[in-house]
Design a protein around this motif. Structure first.
Motif, PDB file in Angstrom:
ATOM      1  N   PHE A   1       0.819  -1.218   0.000  1.00  0.00           N
ATOM      2  CA  PHE A   1       0.000   0.000   0.000  1.00  0.00           C
ATOM      3  C   PHE A   1       0.849   1.264   0.000  1.00  0.00           C
ATOM      4  O   PHE A   1       0.477   2.247  -0.638  1.00  0.00           O
ATOM      5  CB  PHE A   1      -0.913  -0.005   1.233  1.00  0.00           C
ATOM      6  N   ALA A   2       1.981   1.229   0.703  1.00  0.00           N
ATOM      7  CA  ALA A   2       2.703   2.484   0.932  1.00  0.00           C
ATOM      8  C   ALA A   2       4.218   2.328   0.917  1.00  0.00           C
ATOM      9  O   ALA A   2       4.908   2.791   1.828  1.00  0.00           O
ATOM     10  CB  ALA A   2       2.266   3.070   2.281  1.00  0.00           C
ATOM     11  N   PRO A   3       4.789   1.714  -0.121  1.00  0.00           N
ATOM     12  CA  PRO A   3       6.240   1.515  -0.121  1.00  0.00           C
ATOM     13  C   PRO A   3       7.054   2.796  -0.251  1.00  0.00           C
ATOM     14  O   PRO A   3       8.259   2.789   0.045  1.00  0.00           O
ATOM     15  CB  PRO A   3       6.465   0.601  -1.340  1.00  0.00           C
ATOM     16  N   ASP A   4       6.443   3.904  -0.680  1.00  0.00           N
ATOM     17  CA  ASP A   4       7.186   5.158  -0.816  1.00  0.00           C
ATOM     18  C   ASP A   4       6.921   6.130   0.330  1.00  0.00           C
ATOM     19  O   ASP A   4       7.261   7.308   0.236  1.00  0.00           O
ATOM     20  CB  ASP A   4       6.917   5.823  -2.160  1.00  0.00           C
ATOM     21  N   LEU A   5       6.319   5.628   1.413  1.00  0.00           N
ATOM     22  CA  LEU A   5       6.158   6.435   2.619  1.00  0.00           C
ATOM     23  C   LEU A   5       7.243   6.076   3.620  1.00  0.00           C
ATOM     24  O   LEU A   5       7.788   4.964   3.588  1.00  0.00           O
ATOM     25  CB  LEU A   5       4.788   6.191   3.257  1.00  0.00           C
ATOM     26  N   PRO A   6       7.588   6.977   4.540  1.00  0.00           N
ATOM     27  CA  PRO A   6       8.518   6.609   5.608  1.00  0.00           C
ATOM     28  C   PRO A   6       8.012   5.376   6.341  1.00  0.00           C
ATOM     29  O   PRO A   6       6.808   5.202   6.547  1.00  0.00           O
ATOM     30  CB  PRO A   6       8.504   7.850   6.516  1.00  0.00           C
ATOM     31  N   ARG A   7       8.925   4.510   6.737  1.00  0.00           N
ATOM     32  CA  ARG A   7       8.557   3.220   7.335  1.00  0.00           C
ATOM     33  C   ARG A   7       7.607   3.378   8.515  1.00  0.00           C
ATOM     34  O   ARG A   7       6.608   2.652   8.621  1.00  0.00           O
ATOM     35  CB  ARG A   7       9.837   2.497   7.778  1.00  0.00           C
ATOM     36  N   GLU A   8       7.886   4.322   9.398  1.00  0.00           N
ATOM     37  CA  GLU A   8       7.034   4.505  10.576  1.00  0.00           C
ATOM     38  C   GLU A   8       5.626   4.906  10.176  1.00  0.00           C
ATOM     39  O   GLU A   8       4.639   4.451  10.779  1.00  0.00           O
ATOM     40  CB  GLU A   8       7.642   5.556  11.515  1.00  0.00           C
ATOM     41  N   GLN A   9       5.497   5.752   9.176  1.00  0.00           N
ATOM     42  CA  GLN A   9       4.183   6.189   8.716  1.00  0.00           C
ATOM     43  C   GLN A   9       3.409   5.025   8.105  1.00  0.00           C
ATOM     44  O   GLN A   9       2.209   4.858   8.338  1.00  0.00           O
ATOM     45  CB  GLN A   9       4.341   7.313   7.690  1.00  0.00           C
ATOM     46  N   ALA A  10       4.094   4.196   7.327  1.00  0.00           N
ATOM     47  CA  ALA A  10       3.450   3.038   6.713  1.00  0.00           C
ATOM     48  C   ALA A  10       3.011   2.025   7.764  1.00  0.00           C
ATOM     49  O   ALA A  10       1.927   1.431   7.664  1.00  0.00           O
ATOM     50  CB  ALA A  10       4.399   2.387   5.713  1.00  0.00           C
ATOM     51  N   LEU A  11       3.827   1.844   8.785  1.00  0.00           N
ATOM     52  CA  LEU A  11       3.476   0.909   9.859  1.00  0.00           C
ATOM     53  C   LEU A  11       2.260   1.407  10.635  1.00  0.00           C
ATOM     54  O   LEU A  11       1.407   0.613  11.047  1.00  0.00           O
ATOM     55  CB  LEU A  11       4.668   0.715  10.800  1.00  0.00           C
ATOM     56  N   PHE A  12       2.192   2.720  10.835  1.00  0.00           N
ATOM     57  CA  PHE A  12       1.021   3.271  11.522  1.00  0.00           C
ATOM     58  C   PHE A  12      -0.235   3.013  10.698  1.00  0.00           C
ATOM     59  O   PHE A  12      -1.288   2.643  11.233  1.00  0.00           O
ATOM     60  CB  PHE A  12       1.195   4.773  11.766  1.00  0.00           C
ATOM     61  N   GLY A  13      -0.127   3.209   9.384  1.00  0.00           N
ATOM     62  CA  GLY A  13      -1.262   2.926   8.510  1.00  0.00           C
ATOM     63  C   GLY A  13      -1.685   1.469   8.578  1.00  0.00           C
ATOM     64  O   GLY A  13      -2.882   1.154   8.561  1.00  0.00           O
ATOM     65  N   ALA A  14      -0.710   0.600   8.671  1.00  0.00           N
ATOM     66  CA  ALA A  14      -1.000  -0.828   8.742  1.00  0.00           C
ATOM     67  C   ALA A  14      -1.769  -1.189  10.003  1.00  0.00           C
ATOM     68  O   ALA A  14      -2.619  -2.090   9.988  1.00  0.00           O
ATOM     69  CB  ALA A  14       0.304  -1.620   8.682  1.00  0.00           C
ATOM     70  N   ARG A  15      -1.462  -0.486  11.099  1.00  0.00           N
ATOM     71  CA  ARG A  15      -2.072  -0.816  12.389  1.00  0.00           C
ATOM     72  C   ARG A  15      -3.291   0.040  12.716  1.00  0.00           C
ATOM     73  O   ARG A  15      -3.906  -0.157  13.771  1.00  0.00           O
ATOM     74  CB  ARG A  15      -1.018  -0.669  13.500  1.00  0.00           C
ATOM     75  N   SER A  16      -3.636   0.953  11.842  1.00  0.00           N
ATOM     76  CA  SER A  16      -4.812   1.803  12.097  1.00  0.00           C
ATOM     77  C   SER A  16      -5.861   1.640  10.997  1.00  0.00           C
ATOM     78  O   SER A  16      -6.662   2.536  10.740  1.00  0.00           O
ATOM     79  CB  SER A  16      -4.394   3.276  12.189  1.00  0.00           C
ATOM     80  N   GLN A  17      -5.857   0.467  10.373  1.00  0.00           N
ATOM     81  CA  GLN A  17      -6.777   0.229   9.263  1.00  0.00           C
ATOM     82  C   GLN A  17      -8.242   0.282   9.697  1.00  0.00           C
ATOM     83  O   GLN A  17      -8.594  -0.152  10.788  1.00  0.00           O
ATOM     84  CB  GLN A  17      -6.501  -1.129   8.630  1.00  0.00           C
ATOM     85  N   VAL A  18      -9.076   0.812   8.791  1.00  0.00           N
ATOM     86  CA  VAL A  18     -10.525   0.731   8.947  1.00  0.00           C
ATOM     87  C   VAL A  18     -10.964  -0.516   8.188  1.00  0.00           C
ATOM     88  O   VAL A  18     -10.806  -0.592   6.971  1.00  0.00           O
ATOM     89  CB  VAL A  18     -11.227   1.977   8.367  1.00  0.00           C
ATOM     90  N   LEU A  19     -11.481  -1.484   8.887  1.00  0.00           N
ATOM     91  CA  LEU A  19     -11.897  -2.712   8.221  1.00  0.00           C
ATOM     92  C   LEU A  19     -13.088  -2.431   7.307  1.00  0.00           C
ATOM     93  O   LEU A  19     -14.018  -1.715   7.688  1.00  0.00           O
ATOM     94  CB  LEU A  19     -12.252  -3.785   9.246  1.00  0.00           C
ATOM     95  N   ALA A  20     -13.023  -2.968   6.101  1.00  0.00           N
ATOM     96  CA  ALA A  20     -14.050  -2.708   5.087  1.00  0.00           C
ATOM     97  C   ALA A  20     -14.868  -3.963   4.828  1.00  0.00           C
ATOM     98  O   ALA A  20     -14.314  -5.043   4.602  1.00  0.00           O
ATOM     99  CB  ALA A  20     -13.401  -2.242   3.791  1.00  0.00           C
ATOM    100  N   SER A  21     -16.172  -3.804   4.836  1.00  0.00           N
ATOM    101  CA  SER A  21     -17.042  -4.924   4.497  1.00  0.00           C
ATOM    102  C   SER A  21     -16.702  -5.428   3.095  1.00  0.00           C
ATOM    103  O   SER A  21     -16.515  -4.639   2.163  1.00  0.00           O
ATOM    104  CB  SER A  21     -18.500  -4.480   4.552  1.00  0.00           C
TER     105      SER A  21
END
Length: 261
Positions: A158-178
């Motif tokens: 999803f986010a290979p061109d974002l800073p690692r910490e920012q991408a990890l935060f996105g990974a752990r703050s996902q909104v689950l989608a039906s």
């Protein structure tokens, strides 16, 4: 004297005959994609508000496509004039359906889906599969039918061109989608009647860039491509993305006026 009177009588007519300028767009509504929320729009929000735009961000519940379209229309109802509607990823499907709202005068697709009436993004994605679609186990599903990206694979997909910490935060703050949000056929396609702009993310691994190009060619969108950009292009390249949104806001009202004549 008679000539002067005649000229005086014609002046009001000339004034009436002059085409009225389109009302400038000051309202921009941003719609996020699946598995994320509106916070990712913050860099774009900051740029656009500094340019004088009134920017609103929709927080879709991702509980159903119908719910997400309703959430978007609710925010559109709050606008006080012509509005530019912007969608990222799955948000592109949402703005395609919600964009028939009377306040919307233009659409912007950011690495986004743009289905037609009767189509759904899930089926279209299978015809032009992405890296994500070819990665077994990358999409997880809860027992009650909600989906999310494997947090371990989120940064590189999803986010290979974002800073690692920012991408990890996105990974752990996902909104689950039906799961159903990806397979509900559209009943409206606003890009058929309203001008559109688009950004292709050249290294998108969530939506195949070829599918993005096909969408935007079909919609006759004014399109740019950002080489090497990931699906998170709106976060990794905010200046370029904000620039095309600004261009759309300046031109959409005029294009809508011309096309309606």
């Amino acid at each position: 004297m008679t000539a002067c009177l005649a000229l005086g009588a014609l002046l009001p007519l000339a004034t009436l005959a002059k085409p009225a300028a389109a009302e400038p767009i000051k309202n921009i509504v941003l719609v996020h994609g699946a598995w994320v929320d509106g916070s990712g729009w913050k860099p774009i929000f900051q740029i656009l508000t500094k340019e004088g735009f009134h920017v609103s961000i929709v927080q879709e519940p991702e509980s159903s496509f119908t719910d997400d379209v309703a959430a978007t229309k609710r925010v559109l109802d709050m606008q006080d004039g012509p509005t530019l509607l912007v969608g990222h990823s799955y948000g592109g499907s949402v703005i395609t359906e919600a964009g028939v709202h009377p306040s919307v005068v233009g659409l912007v697709y950011i690495a986004a889906h743009a289905p037609d009436v009767g189509e759904d993004e899930g089926s279209l994605g299978k015809k032009t599969p992405s890296v994500l679609a070819k990665t077994p186990g990358a999409i997880k599903k809860t027992p009650d039918g909600y989906t999310y990206l494997d947090p371990e694979q989120f940064p590189k997909l999803f986010a290979p061109d974002l800073p690692r910490e920012q991408a990890l935060f996105g990974a752990r703050s996902q909104v689950l989608a039906s799961a159903g949000v990806f397979t509900q056929p559209l009943t409206a396609a606003a890009w058929k009647t309203k001008p559109s702009w688009a950004v292709v993310a050249g290294n998108d691994q969530i939506i195949n860039p070829d599918l993005e190009r096909w969408y935007y060619k079909r919609a006759k969108s004014h399109t740019i491509e950002i080489k090497g950009a990931s699906h998170s292009v709106y976060e990794s390249h905010p200046k370029e993305v904000a620039a095309i949104i600004t261009e759309a806001a300046r031109k959409a009202a005029d294009e809508t006026t011309v096309s309606s004549k």
